[in-house]
Every structure is written in structure tokens, then in C-alpha cells.
Enzyme design. Sequence first.
Site, PDB file in Angstrom:
ATOM      1  N   CYS A  21       0.657  -1.403   0.196  1.00  0.00           N
ATOM      2  CA  CYS A  21       0.049   0.089   0.113  1.00  0.00           C
ATOM      3  C   CYS A  21       0.666   1.055  -0.063  1.00  0.00           C
ATOM      4  O   CYS A  21       0.288   2.477  -0.223  1.00  0.00           O
ATOM      5  CB  CYS A  21      -0.796  -0.062   1.263  1.00  0.00           C
ATOM      6  SG  CYS A  21      -2.287  -1.186   1.270  1.00  0.00           S
ATOM      7  N   HIS A  33      12.180   0.754   6.273  1.00  0.00           N
ATOM      8  CA  HIS A  33      11.882  -0.684   6.067  1.00  0.00           C
ATOM      9  C   HIS A  33      12.232  -1.376   7.101  1.00  0.00           C
ATOM     10  O   HIS A  33      13.212  -1.510   7.289  1.00  0.00           O
ATOM     11  CB  HIS A  33      12.401  -1.025   4.766  1.00  0.00           C
ATOM     12  CG  HIS A  33      12.140  -1.975   3.906  1.00  0.00           C
ATOM     13  ND1 HIS A  33      11.798  -3.388   4.358  1.00  0.00           N
ATOM     14  CD2 HIS A  33      11.616  -2.246   2.468  1.00  0.00           C
ATOM     15  CE1 HIS A  33      11.262  -4.157   3.629  1.00  0.00           C
ATOM     16  NE2 HIS A  33      11.119  -3.572   2.470  1.00  0.00           N
ATOM     17  N   HIS A  63      -1.934  20.312   6.746  1.00  0.00           N
ATOM     18  CA  HIS A  63      -2.893  19.231   6.326  1.00  0.00           C
ATOM     19  C   HIS A  63      -2.202  17.841   6.539  1.00  0.00           C
ATOM     20  O   HIS A  63      -1.027  17.645   5.805  1.00  0.00           O
ATOM     21  CB  HIS A  63      -3.345  19.273   4.719  1.00  0.00           C
ATOM     22  CG  HIS A  63      -3.737  20.812   4.533  1.00  0.00           C
ATOM     23  ND1 HIS A  63      -5.026  21.158   5.056  1.00  0.00           N
ATOM     24  CD2 HIS A  63      -3.226  21.768   3.880  1.00  0.00           C
ATOM     25  CE1 HIS A  63      -5.181  22.476   4.443  1.00  0.00           C
ATOM     26  NE2 HIS A  63      -4.074  22.978   3.801  1.00  0.00           N
ATOM     27  N   HIS A  86      -3.054   7.356   5.017  1.00  0.00           N
ATOM     28  CA  HIS A  86      -3.473   6.162   4.274  1.00  0.00           C
ATOM     29  C   HIS A  86      -4.662   5.667   4.923  1.00  0.00           C
ATOM     30  O   HIS A  86      -4.645   5.360   6.167  1.00  0.00           O
ATOM     31  CB  HIS A  86      -2.168   5.233   4.614  1.00  0.00           C
ATOM     32  CG  HIS A  86      -2.593   3.767   4.013  1.00  0.00           C
ATOM     33  ND1 HIS A  86      -3.165   3.648   2.630  1.00  0.00           N
ATOM     34  CD2 HIS A  86      -2.383   2.619   4.492  1.00  0.00           C
ATOM     35  CE1 HIS A  86      -3.255   2.217   2.769  1.00  0.00           C
ATOM     36  NE2 HIS A  86      -2.832   1.571   3.581  1.00  0.00           N
ATOM     37  N   HIS A  91     -14.718   5.648   3.955  1.00  0.00           N
ATOM     38  CA  HIS A  91     -16.017   5.734   3.802  1.00  0.00           C
ATOM     39  C   HIS A  91     -16.608   5.639   2.551  1.00  0.00           C
ATOM     40  O   HIS A  91     -17.657   4.663   2.066  1.00  0.00           O
ATOM     41  CB  HIS A  91     -16.885   6.658   4.552  1.00  0.00           C
ATOM     42  CG  HIS A  91     -18.257   6.564   4.642  1.00  0.00           C
ATOM     43  ND1 HIS A  91     -19.141   7.059   3.563  1.00  0.00           N
ATOM     44  CD2 HIS A  91     -19.113   5.777   5.420  1.00  0.00           C
ATOM     45  CE1 HIS A  91     -20.470   6.869   3.793  1.00  0.00           C
ATOM     46  NE2 HIS A  91     -20.579   6.013   5.005  1.00  0.00           N
ATOM     47  N   ASN A 116     -10.241   0.978   0.989  1.00  0.00           N
ATOM     48  CA  ASN A 116      -8.879   0.980   1.063  1.00  0.00           C
ATOM     49  C   ASN A 116      -8.604   0.540  -0.312  1.00  0.00           C
ATOM     50  O   ASN A 116      -8.530  -0.553  -0.734  1.00  0.00           O
ATOM     51  CB  ASN A 116      -8.417   0.110   2.245  1.00  0.00           C
ATOM     52  CG  ASN A 116      -6.729   0.020   2.085  1.00  0.00           C
ATOM     53  OD1 ASN A 116      -6.284   0.645   1.354  1.00  0.00           O
ATOM     54  ND2 ASN A 116      -6.395  -0.748   2.955  1.00  0.00           N
TER      55      ASN A 116
END
Length: 476
Positions: A168, A247, A344, A348, A377, A381
Site C-alpha cells: 500500500c 523498511h 494538512h 493512508h 467511507h 482502502n
Amino acid sequence: MDLLFLFFSLLLSYLFFKIWKLIDSKQDKDCYILDYQCHKPTDDRMVSTQFSGEIIYRNQNLGLTEYKFLLKAIVSSGIGEQTYAPRLVFEGREERPSLQDGISEMEEFYVDSIGKLLERNQISPKDIDILVVNVSMLSSTPSLASRIINHYKMRDDVKVFNLTGMGCSASLISVDIVKNIFKSYANKLALVATSESLSPNWYSGNNRSMILANCLFRSGGCAILLTNKRSLRKKAMFKLKCMVRTHHGAREESYNCCIQAEDEQGRVGFYLGKNLPKAATRAFVDNLKVITPKILPVTELIRFMLKLLIKKIKIRQNPNKGSTNLPPGTPLKAGINFKTGIEHFCIHTGGKAVIDGIGHSLDLNEYDIEPARMTLHRFGNTSASSLWYVLAYMEAKKRLKRGDRVFMISFGAGFKCNSCVWEVVRDLTGGESKGNVWNHCIDDYPPKSILNPYLEKFGWIQDEDPDTFKVPDAFM
């Protein structure tokens, strides 16, 4: 004397020229977002509450225990009933996917998004110098990048990168690739295509840790146009200020918490372990340690250090005050005010728990996390492309003003946490004229309630007895 004066004049001129050239060359290395286009699948792919029930009931490997688990998961997920799924699910073929299903799903995405993006900016496909494509769970030959090049008839010398398996957080990895290329090559135009292929990866077994992915992931994608061309700077939307990639693949617990695998019956699915929140927290903390000094003012960093020093002194004086009464697993607050350097927060949409956890850690209010919550909503995802739907929400709500900074945070399998900061180059108040994916419904958001109707429609399952339970005829 005149010769000496001439010599020093030439020397100073040469030094000024070198300094000017150095500053001038650095300007060519800046990375700008010229425009972006999120994909909105057609309405015939929209997943309603009724259809969700049909998908679950036709899985012969599930029983009442799994039904109750899935009901609890989808009710607390934060996902509404206007998200999108692959076409094969609507055709009832999710247990028998083909390679062409995945390819067709991706073709539908890039033909729509890339086409709109290039047309809106009056850019020919042959003007693209760099192409980066990231789709984690579909690897075809020729690659998806090659299919895009073939479809749009791009140049023979276009620099191509096709990423798979990056999870992702892949879209920021793609941007990082472009950023590094821009350091070596001036006056270039790059196209990033980020999406996920769900068609071949729908899990049809009964492993709870694997079937959970069916509840969370939805179809989507985004095409992003980036440049370091000076002539296009005034047209740009965002300028990349910094990026940090973390990572934790060397840690076994982090590596195994989010992985594609087979269940006991040999069915392939995406495993989401119970230790995923813990792994995400570790990666997030390590990422913040690196990026925080890059994005916050010195005054806030000094204030935080003094506060931390005073706290340590108090703990030494009275060790009992150092203990907390928070329940296990509760995310701790960073203790630093990120709003002193960030306006802002682009989070994710990994799930309601992810959004709430980051919001709590960074001490954000409802206004700050609203874009991520509403994106989850409305679109669910959408994997690596989810960040851009969140950004599009901010733009559609006319929040983004010149000079504002946007903090993007993403997580991905591996386990990875990638983050970056964008500076808004110009006031972005024209979302209504730029094909923003939120244009059709932005006035309806945020709704009075984001509770989905799953509990209302299927809540009766909670009272069923395993010995007498029978699937209703409406779903047979």
C-alpha cells in the site's frame, strides 16, 4: 595595477558564475506534481449492503462463526456502501479468476485515468520521458507498463519502471524513483500509475486473518503527472519538500505480519496478522524520528527536547510517576506539535483503526482526519492509490492554499512506512473544473453519520444458533 584588477575581476566573475550555475542546476532537480487523476469506476461496480451479503453467503466455505466475524469487521471498518469491486465479483466468478480478469481491471483503470490526465493538460503521450507503474499483486508478461506504452504509443526511449509486491505504500516509492531521476536529468516529464488488481486476489476460504482483506480492499487507482521543467512550474500544484522511507523487512515479526500466502486448503489470500498494528507503530515511530527534524521549525524541536528533558528528570526523582495506566496496544502520543510545520495530514486509509491510531499519535482533531475518514467511507482502502483520494478530498473542499504543507503517511507490506511532505504551489480552489473524483458527491460530505447499514440489515445473525442456522433463501 590594471592587469591585477582585471585578473581579480575575472576571478570574481568566474566565482559568481559557478555559484549561479550551482544554484541554477539545483532548481532543475525539484520535483513538482503538475496534475493527478483518481479513478472512479462505473456505478455498476458499486458494492451495496445487499450485494455484500450475497457475496458472503455464496462462499460455501463459510459458516455462522465466520458470518458473525465478518459482520463485526465490516461494521467497525468505517467503509460505506458506495465502494467499488472488480467485475468478476458481480459475475459470481471470484472463486475462478483468470489472468485476463486482472489485466482487464487494470486496463479499465489506466485507459480512464491516464487518458483524462493527458487530455486535460494537453500533453501528448510521446511527451512522457519517465513511466513508473506500481500494482503489487499482478505480474503479467508483457508488464503493465509495457501495456500502457503500447496503448498510448509512447516513445522508444521512455524510461520505464514496473513495480510489484510493494504494498500500500508503493505510490510514494514510485514518486521517490521519479525524484531521484530528476536529480540527474533536467527538463523531464514523468507519469506515475498506481493501483491494485483485486480480481485474481479475492480470497474464497475461511481463514479469518485472510478473509478480512475482502472487507477492506476496494478497486481504485490514480495517475500522477510530475515534472522538473521550469516552464511548467507556475502550472504545478505541489512541490516535493522531503521524503523518508522506512523498511523493517529485517524484523521477522514485521515481515510476516502482512503477507500473501496459502491457507491450509491451498487457497491463496492476503494474510493480515494480529501483530500488524504493533509492526505499523514501530515503523511509524522510526519514520517520524527521521522526518520530524526536516519538517518542523527549530523552536518546536527545542520545546519538545526541553519538555522531554524535564519529564526524564521528574521520573528520576519519582519513578512511580513514569508508569502509565493505558491499556495494552494503546498508541502513544508523539508529544510534539506537528501543526507548527504542517497544515494538512494525508493519511493512508488502511482502516478505521489505522486512521484513529495516527490521529491519536499526532494529536490531530476531527478536521485533520476528516479527509482520510471520508475517503475510507466513500472509496474504501484502494491500496497504494488511497493517499491521492484523500488529497483530492482536500482539494475538492478547497482547503489547499498556496504555501500550505501536506504530510503524506503510508504503510505497506514488508513492513514499510513511507512519508513525504508536499508544499502547495498555488491556491487549489478549482477542483470543480479539473475532473476531481469527488465532484459528484463532495457536497454530501461529511455526512451526519458514517455508520454503515450492515448491522441494521444483518444484525439478526448475532442471535442465530449454530445448530439451527440456515442461510435465507434470498441469498441462495
